[in-house]
Structures are given as structure tokens and as C-alpha cells.
Design an enzyme around this catalytic site. Structure first.
Site, PDB file in Angstrom:
ATOM      1  N   TYR A 261      44.779 -13.011  35.075  1.00 33.31           N
ATOM      2  CA  TYR A 261      46.369 -13.803  34.807  1.00 33.31           C
ATOM      3  C   TYR A 261      47.207 -12.666  34.320  1.00 33.31           C
ATOM      4  O   TYR A 261      46.799 -11.803  33.729  1.00 33.31           O
ATOM      5  CB  TYR A 261      46.175 -14.991  33.655  1.00 33.31           C
ATOM      6  CG  TYR A 261      45.438 -16.201  34.319  1.00 33.31           C
ATOM      7  CD1 TYR A 261      46.313 -17.362  34.785  1.00 33.31           C
ATOM      8  CD2 TYR A 261      44.015 -16.382  34.327  1.00 33.31           C
ATOM      9  CE1 TYR A 261      45.852 -18.337  35.191  1.00 33.31           C
ATOM     10  CE2 TYR A 261      43.411 -17.526  34.858  1.00 33.31           C
ATOM     11  CZ  TYR A 261      44.314 -18.665  35.162  1.00 33.31           C
ATOM     12  OH  TYR A 261      43.943 -19.719  35.795  1.00 33.31           O
TER      13      TYR A 261
ATOM     14  N   ASP B 229      49.070 -25.335  36.256  1.00 35.96           N
ATOM     15  CA  ASP B 229      49.770 -26.435  35.831  1.00 35.96           C
ATOM     16  C   ASP B 229      51.218 -26.490  36.384  1.00 35.96           C
ATOM     17  O   ASP B 229      51.526 -25.325  36.904  1.00 35.96           O
ATOM     18  CB  ASP B 229      49.783 -26.802  34.413  1.00 35.96           C
ATOM     19  CG  ASP B 229      48.305 -26.728  33.915  1.00 35.96           C
ATOM     20  OD1 ASP B 229      47.774 -28.091  33.987  1.00 35.96           O
ATOM     21  OD2 ASP B 229      47.704 -25.928  33.283  1.00 35.96           O
TER      22      ASP B 229
END
Length: 486
Positions: A219, A111
Site C-alpha cells: 500500500y 473501500d
């Protein structure tokens, strides 16, 4: 001849004709160079073989409106939009065919503000090899254009001048085999801005999908450990490992109509960042797949635990979405998400995407060096090293600003972690609740997570979308299909 009744278009056409009649005819000579723009207009992509490849790249998320191309204009460019333009400028894909025409697929969506160190896309590109597969039809990606709410921003497609490919020679296909493939990484990095770097490319099988062939994703979330209890945060993070229902650790996206929120976390570890002079720490989170904003929601809970506002056991409680879901009948059932603010996007990075054996074989190219001494990939490494060195200079300057300011402005008293300082919220004294990225939420009254208002059940959210936006979307699609049948 009266022109009063002529339209604007007719007048322009008439003037163009009169100008052409005045100009003497041009005589082409053998030495006249071809017009690059005319070559572009007549470039026939169908005359060239294609092959499927995977591209591995990194990007600075703060410079972009997220990864995915958006249907509507965005205040900043999207990463995919800039890469698509670079591929089109290099004539590796047909821009008129769009994402579907080249079978564009992404490994993991990020995002607005989120960076990536090892993002991967797969697509069909023009090849220099005669044994490529021009007959293979790309499979359209599941979702090529996203809604603006789901991502992030945009500026010029090419903010930096990294050379032009207008003078490159694109020979027509020949029956004689061509042994060397296009230097995909070199070609694209000459065009792309420094905030996006193609790290490597790999040949891919026609059925390869960067999304569905990905076995796991890694991540990283970076944060300063100031006033945080790292031991408690690590204890809470360990409770995430395994197969759990993470509905309380994500943002519901009714457009996807998800009915299960089971995801497997393979590892969750907090450790100091190697070489960090400021003592920066990082959460390394590895999983097979992730939900919408899952990592940022996880970090928000870990910050509350590290601040002493919540116990590590709150993680287990939030995972207990049905009686006995976590094996403890005494745990409260939390089947809908309590209200809380997710962590900031800036420190988050999609670090790596992992594939199965034989799926990818990463290759790199490097500019020819006159002395022949530069190792493979040295140019790209030096580019990224220069960016890192410049960022360190900015950090050093900001540190000096802070040091000289401290002569006149004393730092405020630490309000967190509560269990270390002994500070207890009294409803009057403001606290700084960390959100990551050097952001805080100030509050004087803290309400424990399990006592807060809860959101709606995902089935309710899904049904409302289905009879509202979903129904209207289906009507628009049906109307378009009906027009096509006429």
C-alpha cells in the site's frame, strides 16, 4: 366483443395479435444481416470453452463506491460492478450466472475513495482455445456481495463511449485448434471508462485464487509534509515492522468474527515522492495481509506523531495488547482501541499484489499500428499519461488561485508541529490536527491517546453481533433452505 372486464395484460396481448395480422409476412433474404439482439438472446455460453485467468488493473477510487459489488444500490458505481458489466457486454462471462458462476475472487478489497495501481481478480472467462477447460467448475468466492456499510458509491456503468462490440464475430467452437487467445485487455479497455484500465492478464491454474495465492500486498499513502516532523513519523513507522497484534490499528468487523488480529508488516518507510514539485511524501507499507481500515488507522497515528501530539513510542504501547506482548513489562496494556479518527481515504492506494513463482505470467496486447513502430503497451501508457497531464493542469490552476488569493488573504500561523513552533495547547486556541487528503480536525483541547475512552473488546463485539444480526441472518438462510427442500 366486450373488453370491459379484460385485464391490462390481456388487452395488450390482443392488440399485439391484431397488429401482427395486419403486417405482411417478412421474406428473409440471403443478404439480410443477422439481428445482433437475436444473436445475444441465443448466445449459448455452454457451447464455448472456458479458462481461468487473472486480470491486473488500476482504478481511480474517488470515482467509485469502493471495489466490491454491493447488494443494495449505491450513489456511485462499484469498480467490480463496472468490470462485471464490461465482461458481460464482451460476452466473456454469462451475466445470468453472476459472480459465483465465473468463480470471481479479488486480491484485496478497497473501500470508498481508495484507489489501486495493481489490483488483481481471478475468474473463469470464455476462451478462443479449444484446449481450455470447460469442465472445470469455478469455486464460489468466500464473499461475493458485501454489506453497504463496508464499502462506498455508483453512476452509469459506462460513463464514456469507448466503442461497441455488437459487431464482433463470435464463431461457434470448432474441432480445429485456434492458436490465438482473445485479446482480453484490448476488449475490456474499449468498453471500460478511463478511470478503470486493465493493465495485463495472465493464464491461471484452475485452483488459482487471487486472494489466497497472494503472498503480500503493498500500500502507498501520499501526504503533504507541511508542519509535520518526518523524522518522528519514520521512527514511529519502523516500530510497526514485524508480527504484531494490530487490533488497535483497525476497525472491528463483527461479521467476520475474527478472533486473532496478528498481522506481519514487512516494511514501513516514509520518503519523498520522486518528481513531486510540491514535496509530496509517501508511506510505503508492505505486509502479508491487512485488517479492515488498518492502513488508514496507522496513518492517523503517524499524523499525531508527526504533529508532535504523541511520541513515537505510542505505537509500541498500542501494540501491547497483553502484559509483555511487546517485551516490555513497563508498557501499559492497551487491549481495546482508544477513540480516534482514521485518516482520509483519498491518498490511499493498493499499489501492488505479489504472488509466488509460476502463479501468474502477465501478458498484454496492443492495437495494431499502421506504421508498426509503436511499442507493446504504448496505447495504454499514453492514455494514462494524458490523464496525468490533465491532472497537472488542474493542479497548476489551483496553485495560481492560491497565489492570487494570498495577495488579499494572509495564510494563518502554523500551529503544528508543536515541538518545532513551541506552540502549546492552552484549551482555547484551535489547532488543525491532520487527517490526510488535505483534511483536518479542529480542536482546542487535545487528549493523549492512552487517556482516551476505549472501545469494547472484540469478543464482546463479536458476541453481540452473533446473537443479533448473525442470528437473524442464519434464520433467513434456514428459511430459504427449507423452502428449497419443499
Amino acid at each position: 366483443m366486450g373488453y370491459e372486464s379484460w385485464s391490462k395484460e390481456d388487452l395488450i396481448a390482443r392488440l399485439t395479435l391484431l397488429d401482427a395480422e395486419k403486417e405482411p409476412p417478412r421474406v428473409a433474404t440471403a443478404s439480410s444481416p443477422p439481428n445482433p439482439r437475436r444473436l445475444w438472446r441465443t448466445f449459448n455460453f455452454s457451447s464455448y470453452p472456458r479458462r481461468k485467468i487473472a486480470l491486473k488493473f488500476c482504478y481511480s477510487g474517488w470515482a467509485y463506491n469502493g471495489l466490491a459489488i454491493q447488494a443494495d444500490p449505491t450513489p456511485l458505481p462499484t469498480v467490480e460492478g463496472v468490470i462485471f458489466d464490461a465482461l458481460a457486454k464482451a460476452r466473456l462471462i454469462d451475466p445470468d450466472a453472476g459472480l459465483e458462476g465465473c468463480g470471481w475472487e479479488r486480491c484485496g478489497r478497497t473501500d470508498r475513495g481508495v484507489s489501486a495501481g495493481g489490483q488483481v481478480i481471478s475468474l473463469w472467462v470464455r476462451s478462443a482455445l479449444n484446449n481450455a477447460s470447460p469442465a472445470e467448475e469455478p469455486r464460489p468466492p468466500e464473499k461475493s456481495v458485501s454489506s453497504p456499510e463496508e464499502s462506498a458509491d455508483s453512476e452509469d456503468a459506462f460513463p464514456g463511449d469507448f466503442g461497441s462490440l455488437d459487431d464482433m464475430d463470435f464463431p461457434a467452437p470448432t474441432k480445429a485448434p485456434i492458436k490465438s487467445e482473445h485479446s482480453y485487455t484490448l476488449i475490456l479497455n474499449r468498453i471500460l471508462p478511463p478511470t478503470i484500465r486493465i493493465l495485463a492478464w495472465s493464464p491461471a491454474a484452475p485452483g488459482f485464487s487471487s486472494r489466497f495465492n497472494c503472498k503480500s500486498r503493498h500500500y502507498k499513502y501520499f501526504f503533504a509534509p507541511d508542519n509535520l516532523d518526518i523524522r518522528l513519523m519514520s521512527e514511529a513507522a519502523s516500530l510497526l515492522v514485524g508480527l504484531h497484534d494490530f487490533r488497535n490499528f483497525c476497525k472491528l468487523d463483527p461479521a467476520k468474527q475474527l478472533t486473532t488480529y496478528l498481522r506481519r508488516i514487512m516494511s514501513a518507510e516514509i520518503s519523498p515522492v520522486a518528481g513531486s514539485a510540491s514535496g509530496m511524501h509517501v508511506l510505503d507499507l508492505k505486509g502479508s495481509a491487512f485488517l479492515y481500515h488498518q492502513v488508514r488507522h496507522i496513518m492517523a497515528i503517524l499524523f499525531l506523531v508527526g504533529s508532535g501530539l504523541e511520541p513515537p513510542s505510542v505505537v509500541t504501547a498500542l501494540l501491547n495488547v497483553a502484559p509483555g506482548a511487546e517485551g516490555d513489562a513497563n508498557l501499559p496494556v492497551v487491549d481495546t482501541r482508544p477513540e480516534y479518527q482514521m485518516a482520509d481515504a483519498l491518498p490511499l492506494m493498493l499499489y501492488e499484489c505479489h504472488f509466488g513463482p509460476g502463479d501468474v505470467e502477465w501478458q498484454v496486447e496492443e492495437e495494431d499500428d499502421a506504421d508498426g513502430l509503436s511499442p507493446l503497451g504504448a496505447g495504454l501508457y499514453h492514455q494514462l499519461h494524458s490523464l496525468h497531464a490533465r491532472a497537472e493542469m488542474y493542479a497548476a490552476l489551483d496553485h495560481e488561485f492560491l497565489r492570487v488569493a494570498s495577495v488579499h488573504h494572509a495564510p494563518p500561523p502554523a500551529r503544528l508541529p508543536l515541538n518545532v513552533t513551541g506552540f502549546v495547547p492552552d484549551g482555547r486556541t484551535a489547532m488543525n490536527v491532520p487527517l490526510g487528503g488535505a483534511e483536518f480536525r479542529r480542536t482546542a483541547k487535545y487528549i493523549p491517546l492512552l487517556e482516551r475512552n476505549r472501545g469494547e473488546h472484540f469478543e464482546v463485539v463479536n458476541e453481540r453481533w452473533r446473537v443479533g444480526k448473525g442470528a437473524r441472518r442464519d434464520e433467513r438462510r434456514k428459511a430459504v433452505d427449507d423452502e428449497g427442500d419443499e
